[in-house]
Design a protein around this motif. Structure first.
Motif, PDB file in Angstrom:
ATOM      1  N   ARG A  98      31.818  29.580 -16.397  1.00 12.24           N
ATOM      2  CA  ARG A  98      32.087  29.128 -15.023  1.00 12.24           C
ATOM      3  C   ARG A  98      30.811  28.637 -14.351  1.00 12.24           C
ATOM      4  N   ILE A  99      30.980  27.590 -13.557  1.00 13.51           N
ATOM      5  CA  ILE A  99      29.897  27.033 -12.758  1.00 13.51           C
ATOM      6  C   ILE A  99      30.364  27.078 -11.307  1.00 13.51           C
ATOM      7  N   ASP A 100      29.724  27.911 -10.513  1.00 12.08           N
ATOM      8  CA  ASP A 100      30.072  28.060  -9.107  1.00 12.08           C
ATOM      9  C   ASP A 100      28.783  27.884  -8.311  1.00 12.08           C
ATOM     10  N   SER A 101      28.693  26.821  -7.528  1.00 14.96           N
ATOM     11  CA  SER A 101      27.428  26.499  -6.871  1.00 14.96           C
ATOM     12  C   SER A 101      27.653  25.632  -5.640  1.00 14.96           C
ATOM     13  N   ASP A 102      26.756  25.773  -4.683  1.00 13.88           N
ATOM     14  CA  ASP A 102      26.647  24.784  -3.630  1.00 13.88           C
ATOM     15  C   ASP A 102      25.948  23.576  -4.227  1.00 13.88           C
ATOM     16  N   PHE A 103      26.094  22.420  -3.581  1.00 16.24           N
ATOM     17  CA  PHE A 103      25.389  21.226  -4.041  1.00 16.24           C
ATOM     18  C   PHE A 103      24.921  20.402  -2.855  1.00 16.24           C
ATOM     19  N   VAL A 104      23.924  19.585  -3.124  1.00 12.46           N
ATOM     20  CA  VAL A 104      23.461  18.570  -2.189  1.00 12.46           C
ATOM     21  C   VAL A 104      23.309  17.285  -2.990  1.00 12.46           C
ATOM     22  N   HIS A 105      23.906  16.218  -2.507  1.00 20.72           N
ATOM     23  CA  HIS A 105      23.747  14.903  -3.115  1.00 20.72           C
ATOM     24  C   HIS A 105      22.999  14.028  -2.120  1.00 20.72           C
ATOM     25  N   VAL A 106      22.021  13.308  -2.608  1.00 20.16           N
ATOM     26  CA  VAL A 106      21.272  12.369  -1.782  1.00 20.16           C
ATOM     27  C   VAL A 106      21.525  10.980  -2.368  1.00 20.16           C
ATOM     28  N   ILE A 107      22.130  10.130  -1.569  1.00 21.28           N
ATOM     29  CA  ILE A 107      22.556   8.811  -2.017  1.00 21.28           C
ATOM     30  C   ILE A 107      21.850   7.742  -1.197  1.00 21.28           C
ATOM     31  N   THR A 108      21.382   6.708  -1.871  1.00 22.26           N
ATOM     32  CA  THR A 108      20.836   5.531  -1.207  1.00 22.26           C
ATOM     33  C   THR A 108      21.813   4.388  -1.459  1.00 22.26           C
ATOM     34  N   VAL A 109      22.175   3.697  -0.402  1.00 18.47           N
ATOM     35  CA  VAL A 109      23.146   2.602  -0.497  1.00 18.47           C
ATOM     36  C   VAL A 109      22.445   1.284  -0.203  1.00 18.47           C
ATOM     37  N   ALA A 110      22.781   0.258  -0.991  1.00 16.50           N
ATOM     38  CA  ALA A 110      22.289  -1.106  -0.755  1.00 16.50           C
ATOM     39  C   ALA A 110      23.444  -2.078  -0.971  1.00 16.50           C
ATOM     40  N   ASP A 111      23.611  -3.011  -0.095  1.00 15.13           N
ATOM     41  CA  ASP A 111      24.671  -4.021  -0.207  1.00 15.13           C
ATOM     42  C   ASP A 111      26.061  -3.385  -0.344  1.00 15.13           C
ATOM     43  N   GLY A 112      26.284  -2.253   0.330  1.00 17.40           N
ATOM     44  CA  GLY A 112      27.587  -1.602   0.305  1.00 17.40           C
ATOM     45  C   GLY A 112      27.917  -0.880  -0.985  1.00 17.40           C
ATOM     46  N   LYS A 113      26.899  -0.612  -1.812  1.00 18.59           N
ATOM     47  CA  LYS A 113      27.130   0.087  -3.083  1.00 18.59           C
ATOM     48  C   LYS A 113      26.035   1.116  -3.296  1.00 18.59           C
ATOM     49  N   TRP A 114      26.335   2.127  -4.143  1.00 19.88           N
ATOM     50  CA  TRP A 114      25.341   3.149  -4.452  1.00 19.88           C
ATOM     51  C   TRP A 114      24.219   2.539  -5.281  1.00 19.88           C
TER      52      TRP A 114
END
Length: 136
Positions: A98-114
Motif C-alpha cells: 500500500r502507498i498512502d501519502s500526501d502529495f504536492v505537484h508543481v506544474i508550469t504551463v506554457a501555451d495552455g499546456k503542461w
C-alpha cells in the motif's frame, strides 16, 4: 482558445482519473518535462522529456498501481505555475503493498499546456510498497 493554467491542470487531473492517456497527452506541451523523484524501485520514478516519454510515464503509473484514492485538495495558481496539494492511496500491483501519502505537484504551463510537472510525495512509502512481496 488557450486554457488558463488552473483549467488545463484540472483537465489533466480529470483525464488521469479516467485513465485516459490520450486526453492527458493532448494537454502536454511538445517540450514537456516530467520529474518524479525517487529510486528506481518505483517503476515510474525518473525524468521524462517530450510527449512520447510522457506517454511512457503515465502508462507506467496506470499499469503499476491500483488507485483507490487520488484526491486533489487545493489548486493554487500564480502566473504560469499551479501547485496542487492532495492525498493518494494506491496499491502496488507487483507486490500488493500500500502507498498512502500526501502529495504536492508543481506544474508550469506554457501555451495552455503542461510544460513541466514535478511530483513530491512520501517516496519512502512507495519504496516500501514496491519492495514488499505478496503474502502467500
Amino acid at each position: 482558445m488557450t486554457l488558463k493554467p488552473i483549467d488545463v491542470t484540472k483537465a489533466v487531473f480529470t483525464a488521469f482519473g479516467a485513465g485516459d492517456v490520450d486526453a492527458i497527452l493532448a494537454l502536454m506541451h511538445d517540450e514537456v518535462r516530467i520529474e518524479f523523484y525517487g529510486p528506481s524501485v518505483i517503476p515510474y520514478a525518473g525524468f521524462y522529456a517530450g510527449v512520447e516519454e510522457a506517454r511512457r510515464f503515465f502508462e507506467t503509473v496506470l499499469a503499476s498501481v491500483d488507485i483507490h484514492q487520488f484526491d486533489a485538495e487545493e489548486f493554487i495558481c500564480e502566473a504560469d505555475k499551479v501547485v496542487v496539494t492532495g492525498h493518494l492511496n494506491l496499491t502496488a500491483r507487483a507486490t500488493g503493498g500500500r502507498i498512502d501519502s500526501d502529495f504536492v505537484h508543481v506544474i508550469t504551463v506554457a501555451d495552455g499546456k503542461w510544460l513541466r510537472f514535478r511530483d513530491f510525495m512520501n517516496t519512502a512509502v512507495a519504496v516500501a510498497a514496491f519492495s514488499t512481496q505478496k503474502a502467500a
